[in-house]
Write a protein that holds these residues in place. Structure first.
Motif, short mmCIF file in Angstrom:
data_model
loop_
_atom_site.label_atom_id
_atom_site.label_comp_id
_atom_site.label_asym_id
_atom_site.label_seq_id
_atom_site.Cartn_x
_atom_site.Cartn_y
_atom_site.Cartn_z
N SER A 160 43.26 42.21 57.73
CA SER A 160 43.65 43.67 57.61
C SER A 160 45.06 43.59 58.18
N TYR A 161 45.38 44.97 57.67
CA TYR A 161 46.84 45.47 58.14
C TYR A 161 46.84 47.14 57.57
N ALA A 162 46.80 47.65 58.53
CA ALA A 162 46.82 49.26 58.68
C ALA A 162 45.59 49.79 58.06
N ASP A 163 45.66 50.27 56.90
CA ASP A 163 44.33 50.93 56.02
C ASP A 163 44.26 49.89 54.81
N ASP A 164 44.68 48.51 55.05
CA ASP A 164 44.44 47.62 53.95
C ASP A 164 43.63 46.40 54.45
N ILE A 165 42.58 46.15 53.68
CA ILE A 165 41.66 45.01 53.83
C ILE A 165 41.70 43.87 52.73
N THR A 166 41.76 42.73 53.25
CA THR A 166 41.65 41.71 51.93
C THR A 166 40.39 40.82 52.32
N ILE A 167 39.49 40.74 51.34
CA ILE A 167 38.35 40.00 51.72
C ILE A 167 38.22 38.71 50.84
N ALA A 168 38.23 37.81 51.40
CA ALA A 168 38.35 36.42 50.63
C ALA A 168 36.90 35.56 50.68
N THR A 169 36.28 35.11 49.49
CA THR A 169 35.34 34.64 49.47
C THR A 169 35.32 33.32 48.91
N THR A 170 34.85 32.06 49.16
CA THR A 170 35.19 30.90 48.46
C THR A 170 33.73 30.11 48.19
N HIS A 171 33.88 29.74 47.06
CA HIS A 171 32.60 28.78 46.64
C HIS A 171 32.76 28.30 45.55
N LYS A 172 32.31 26.94 45.06
CA LYS A 172 32.40 26.29 43.84
C LYS A 172 31.62 27.09 42.65
N ASN A 173 30.70 27.55 43.08
CA ASN A 173 30.05 28.40 41.91
C ASN A 173 30.45 29.97 41.87
N LEU A 174 30.94 30.34 40.75
CA LEU A 174 31.40 31.75 40.63
C LEU A 174 30.08 32.79 40.96
N ALA A 175 29.04 32.46 40.67
CA ALA A 175 27.98 33.57 40.73
C ALA A 175 27.55 33.50 42.10
N THR A 176 27.59 32.68 42.80
CA THR A 176 27.57 32.52 44.22
C THR A 176 28.61 33.32 45.01
N ALA A 177 29.69 32.78 44.80
CA ALA A 177 30.85 33.68 45.52
C ALA A 177 30.74 35.23 45.11
N THR A 178 30.43 35.61 44.02
CA THR A 178 30.15 37.04 43.61
C THR A 178 29.18 37.62 44.45
N THR A 179 27.94 36.97 44.46
CA THR A 179 26.87 37.38 45.30
C THR A 179 27.18 37.41 46.86
N ILE A 180 28.25 36.56 47.50
CA ILE A 180 28.73 36.68 48.87
C ILE A 180 29.45 37.74 48.97
N THR A 181 30.27 37.90 48.05
CA THR A 181 31.35 39.31 48.03
C THR A 181 30.54 40.13 48.14
#
Length: 166
Positions: A1-22
């Motif tokens: 986070s910085y001021a009014d910005d937020i960056t969310i990072a998700t890591t996973h070997k499987n794209l579908a799983t990463a998408t679900t987590i996000t």
């Protein structure tokens, strides 16, 4: 986070799983926003897929914020650093060499005048305006650069250093 910005990072070997987590995180985030009488704009947001797999690098992970799909951005800029899908930082190198080349005009103007002791002034301009532009966040991107990107930076650096003595 910085001021009014937020960056969310998700890591996973499987794209579908990463998408679900996000998506799960964004759902919780949206609940928190509502509880705190705040909103986030999906149109001012973006999602980027960073991967070594060239076959899926154009895949747009479908996640929703306020029931609206978040737009796909292959080259997001985070705190002045332009990322890309494969972490080549090519777009970032283009951006910083372009900015440094614009700043070289100041250096050329000073170096080509008859001002007494213009070399110390030129060196100061280089150190204060051009070098920081070239070096910004370099510990993040430098280890991952290709030979061509390093050469591009070196050409810009050499232009600046040749300009100092006039």
């Amino acid at each position: 986070s910085y001021a009014d910005d937020i960056t969310i990072a998700t890591t996973h070997k499987n794209l579908a799983t990463a998408t679900t987590i996000t998506q799960d995180y964004l759902t919780q985030f949206q609940t928190w926003l509502v509880e705190n009488r705040m909103t986030a704009s999906p149109n001012k947001s973006s999602i980027t897929l960073i991967t070594t797999d060239k076959h899926i690098s154009n895949t747009h992970p479908q996640v929703l914020l306020n029931n609206t799909p978040i737009p796909f951005n292959k080259t997001p800029k985070i705190l002045g650093l332009t990322f890309d899908t494969h972490l080549t930082f090519s777009k970032h190198i283009q951006n910083i060499t372009s900015a440094a080349n614009r700043k070289l005009n100041i250096l050329k103007t000073v170096a080509n005048t008859d001002i007494h002791n213009n070399i110390p002034t030129s060196i100061a301009i280089y150190k204060q305006f051009i070098r920081p532009t070239i070096n910004y966040a370099s510990p993040v991107w430098h280890p991952l650069l290709s030979v061509q990107n390093l050469k591009t930076l070196q050409i810009t650096q050499n232009k600046a250093l040749r300009t100092i003595p006039g």
